[in-house]
Write a protein that holds these residues in place. Sequence first.
Motif, PDB file in Angstrom:
ATOM      1  N   SER A  39      28.052 -75.557 -18.600  1.00  0.00           N
ATOM      2  CA  SER A  39      27.216 -77.076 -19.395  1.00  0.00           C
ATOM      3  C   SER A  39      27.932 -77.912 -20.617  1.00  0.00           C
ATOM      4  O   SER A  39      27.588 -78.908 -20.149  1.00  0.00           O
ATOM      5  CB  SER A  39      25.740 -76.232 -20.082  1.00  0.00           C
ATOM      6  N   ASN A  40      29.508 -77.330 -20.543  1.00  0.00           N
ATOM      7  CA  ASN A  40      29.795 -78.081 -21.657  1.00  0.00           C
ATOM      8  C   ASN A  40      29.156 -78.858 -22.759  1.00  0.00           C
ATOM      9  O   ASN A  40      29.408 -80.235 -23.456  1.00  0.00           O
ATOM     10  CB  ASN A  40      30.486 -78.920 -20.839  1.00  0.00           C
ATOM     11  N   THR A  41      28.186 -77.878 -23.380  1.00  0.00           N
ATOM     12  CA  THR A  41      27.370 -78.895 -24.576  1.00  0.00           C
ATOM     13  C   THR A  41      28.441 -78.375 -25.335  1.00  0.00           C
ATOM     14  O   THR A  41      29.036 -76.913 -25.723  1.00  0.00           O
ATOM     15  CB  THR A  41      26.030 -78.190 -24.508  1.00  0.00           C
ATOM     16  N   PRO A  42      28.863 -78.761 -26.682  1.00  0.00           N
ATOM     17  CA  PRO A  42      28.820 -78.429 -28.226  1.00  0.00           C
ATOM     18  C   PRO A  42      28.628 -77.176 -28.625  1.00  0.00           C
ATOM     19  O   PRO A  42      27.151 -77.200 -29.004  1.00  0.00           O
ATOM     20  CB  PRO A  42      28.608 -79.653 -28.516  1.00  0.00           C
ATOM     21  N   VAL A  43      28.788 -75.801 -28.475  1.00  0.00           N
ATOM     22  CA  VAL A  43      28.689 -75.182 -29.467  1.00  0.00           C
ATOM     23  C   VAL A  43      28.474 -75.011 -31.353  1.00  0.00           C
ATOM     24  O   VAL A  43      29.499 -74.888 -31.602  1.00  0.00           O
ATOM     25  CB  VAL A  43      29.839 -73.793 -29.361  1.00  0.00           C
ATOM     26  N   SER A  44      27.117 -75.779 -31.210  1.00  0.00           N
ATOM     27  CA  SER A  44      26.821 -75.643 -32.640  1.00  0.00           C
ATOM     28  C   SER A  44      26.298 -74.886 -33.135  1.00  0.00           C
ATOM     29  O   SER A  44      25.717 -75.149 -34.352  1.00  0.00           O
ATOM     30  CB  SER A  44      26.144 -77.000 -33.144  1.00  0.00           C
ATOM     31  N   LYS A  45      25.874 -73.726 -33.064  1.00  0.00           N
ATOM     32  CA  LYS A  45      24.695 -72.358 -33.251  1.00  0.00           C
ATOM     33  C   LYS A  45      25.678 -71.180 -33.635  1.00  0.00           C
ATOM     34  O   LYS A  45      25.025 -70.494 -34.335  1.00  0.00           O
ATOM     35  CB  LYS A  45      24.034 -72.225 -31.984  1.00  0.00           C
ATOM     36  N   ALA A  46      26.729 -71.067 -33.713  1.00  0.00           N
ATOM     37  CA  ALA A  46      27.351 -69.948 -34.021  1.00  0.00           C
ATOM     38  C   ALA A  46      29.166 -70.401 -34.148  1.00  0.00           C
ATOM     39  O   ALA A  46      29.955 -69.730 -33.067  1.00  0.00           O
ATOM     40  CB  ALA A  46      27.763 -69.222 -32.538  1.00  0.00           C
ATOM     41  N   VAL A  47      28.260 -71.146 -35.410  1.00  0.00           N
ATOM     42  CA  VAL A  47      30.227 -72.155 -35.354  1.00  0.00           C
ATOM     43  C   VAL A  47      30.590 -70.370 -36.332  1.00  0.00           C
ATOM     44  O   VAL A  47      30.346 -70.361 -37.489  1.00  0.00           O
ATOM     45  CB  VAL A  47      30.317 -73.202 -36.065  1.00  0.00           C
ATOM     46  N   LEU A  48      32.423 -70.251 -35.894  1.00  0.00           N
ATOM     47  CA  LEU A  48      32.592 -69.352 -37.457  1.00  0.00           C
ATOM     48  C   LEU A  48      33.337 -69.795 -38.899  1.00  0.00           C
ATOM     49  O   LEU A  48      34.200 -71.092 -38.072  1.00  0.00           O
ATOM     50  CB  LEU A  48      33.588 -68.569 -36.390  1.00  0.00           C
ATOM     51  N   VAL A  49      32.896 -69.892 -39.433  1.00  0.00           N
ATOM     52  CA  VAL A  49      33.467 -70.381 -40.773  1.00  0.00           C
ATOM     53  C   VAL A  49      33.886 -69.519 -42.064  1.00  0.00           C
ATOM     54  O   VAL A  49      33.678 -68.302 -41.600  1.00  0.00           O
ATOM     55  CB  VAL A  49      32.270 -71.697 -41.286  1.00  0.00           C
ATOM     56  N   ARG A  50      34.466 -69.871 -42.638  1.00  0.00           N
ATOM     57  CA  ARG A  50      35.044 -69.450 -43.905  1.00  0.00           C
ATOM     58  C   ARG A  50      34.486 -70.135 -44.872  1.00  0.00           C
ATOM     59  O   ARG A  50      34.293 -71.529 -45.048  1.00  0.00           O
ATOM     60  CB  ARG A  50      36.388 -69.326 -44.374  1.00  0.00           C
TER      61      ARG A  50
END
Length: 765
Positions: free
Chosen positions: A748-759
């Motif tokens: 779908s090419n929808t931005p992945v805003s619900k599992a962003v790997l962060v420090r």
Amino acid sequence: MVSRKPPTDDVTDADLSVGQPSSWAAGVPGVLHALEPAIAQLGLGRTVKLLTSLNQKDGFDCMSCAWPDPDHRKVAEFCENGAKAVTWEATPVLVPSSFWAEHTIDDLLDKSEYWLGMQGRLTEPVYRAAGSDHYRPVSWDRAFEIIAAKLRALDSPDQASFYTSGRTSNEAAFLYQLFVRAYGTNNLPDCSNMCHESTGTAMSEVVGIGKSTIAYDDFEHADLVIVLGQNPGTNHPRMLTALEDAKRNGARIVAVNPLPEAGLRRYRNPQRVSGIVGRGTDIADQFLQIRLGGDMALLQAVSKRVLAAEAAAPGTVLDRAFIDEYCSGFEAFVAAMAEVDDDEVLLATGLGLDEIDELTDAYINADRVIITWAMGITQHKKAVDTIKEIINLLLLRGNIGRPGAGASPIRGHSNVQGDRTMGIWERMPDRFLDALAAEFSFEPPRGHGVDSVNGIHAMERGDIRFWMGMGGNLVAAISDTGLAEKAMRGTEMTVQVSTKLNRSHAVIGDEALILPTLGRTEIDIQASGPQFVSVEDTVCSVHGSHGQVPPVAPGLLSEVAIVSRLAAATLGQSMPIDWAAFADDYDLIRDSVSRIVPGFEYYNARIRTRDGFVLPNGPRDSRTFPTATGKAMLTVNTLEHVERPDGTLLLQTVRSHDQYNTTIYSLNDRYRGIRKGREVIFINPLDLEELGLADGTSVDVSTVWDDDIERVLRGYRAVAYPSARGCAAAYFPEANVLVPLASTAEGSNTPVSKAVLVRVTAAVG
């Protein structure tokens, strides 16, 4: 009309305070938070006029969400956020001509979304010439002349992109896509690319239609409602009434979410005595606090158990008659579910086997099941496959195409579904384009255009030189804020049709124009008399929307009039389309739609009935599934666990309660205990301890991604919050800076805003 002054200084998080999150939603506070700002800003008379017309059959449709309306409506058929949206749009505060001389582009860049929106309604076209540091007022004729000249000067129509927000009516959307295709391109990205594109992609493949398969009344007939990745208490509060009605009729409700949202815990309905003086209604019978990215694993685990229950007692669990007649792919699906590993499921979901078994028992014991979801599902890498698993589970017991059962994606924007129906899509099928060609005697372009994400990439490459937005705030809404803003600044011209200021008005091309437009609350007078528009809600119901109050300023044009005049200025007599006639009489637009879009036959007659009309829906109406197999498709999807290395967290972006998309009504989020600020990150206390941080610590949040771009939020406040372990949350749109543009959902090419790997580390400095 009561007037007030907009703020002269921006608001910061200096006074931010954190309290306890709420255990319930709405009640008397919801009423007060809705009415107090409305009366203060609009005055009592204007408030009563607008709010008693909001979502009524002869009134106007709320712009704050696409939640459907019941057949029998209350006098107050609106929620707190709907009232705030009306107050925001109908404010008597106007941006004066002097504003543009007082504020440079750089000055606007330094302001927050909240400050920009609080300056009031836009009332005149303004133009920023190349090399200038200011917008300056221009006439409408001059504005259209500038835009048309730029469009005619491009080497190819595909060097232009035309974005659309979901607030646009059916009539404006249809005319907009007609102009764009007559100009020669299919570059028609829209806000759906960033929210429910995953839904449309998945459902179109497996059931043949990318929309809800239920009607509004199905909620009160359901035995079980599973609410996945959704916070109705903030994003579509009227849904709580439907859930309450379901509970009163005996339904069980299961909430699946990484955060314990107040509205899914308890609802105090302000239109019931029990909601005013009593406890209200406990909504969720079971709360599954799932790890981010674990929904697909949960659905597969439940399907595996449903199949096992059938194997143990053949003929008692599955709806074999439905599967045999209406479904394909069953045998392959059964084989795949047998391989689902419970250990992997537990790792992916963070749940216990007893919790999964409880949900399975609830599903098996319910004759009529609705599964409803929103962006907590659609904005994951495996979102499309996850939604296919939702459909798989529903199909096993025949929960599509009967009362009280079905798939219920909830659209978060008023007419985003209608805009797609009207042709706002970069990949409209040939049958639509063929009908357009026959109606207007021109050959529409056939090559696929760009969506929102690919449009940013095209700007970055220099392939798109002109960008126009029909509403919305793309640079704030899209992922990877820094990259997106740089790309937008690389264009030669940006044009935006808007009611109020936002960030996108300051992040612009070499030349830029802002075209002010009527709001949905306002009476629209054209040459043939007063006009009305129409919208499609989340259950495929189409109804009229009639403005109720005079425009806030003279000279404002409707969206239809803006598109009509721009098309005439750009295309002239190059094709036999009478653009001016469409602006004079919107019935002519609807007449064309009735001959092009299936389900809209006799559009003008049917839209004038008090209830409007419901579009045909094969899966819901007749268990007809226009898929590649001619049947509903059970699919096999490969589970992919979202890895979280030590020292990292999975971040999701969320809205605050006083927010609608990128519009910030205040700096409060009372359901989560936040006051006077937004620069916070919600983290489980045990995760804070593991990271060596304390509640209230000032932290930097940075993205872990395989490129050399630094994506970081600095100086945020860590808030100890009962989130799922290993998961964190921060407010959209500010946290979009952390979402890589290249991180999108498969298919779908929808931005992945619900599992962003962060420090998350202690702030430097």
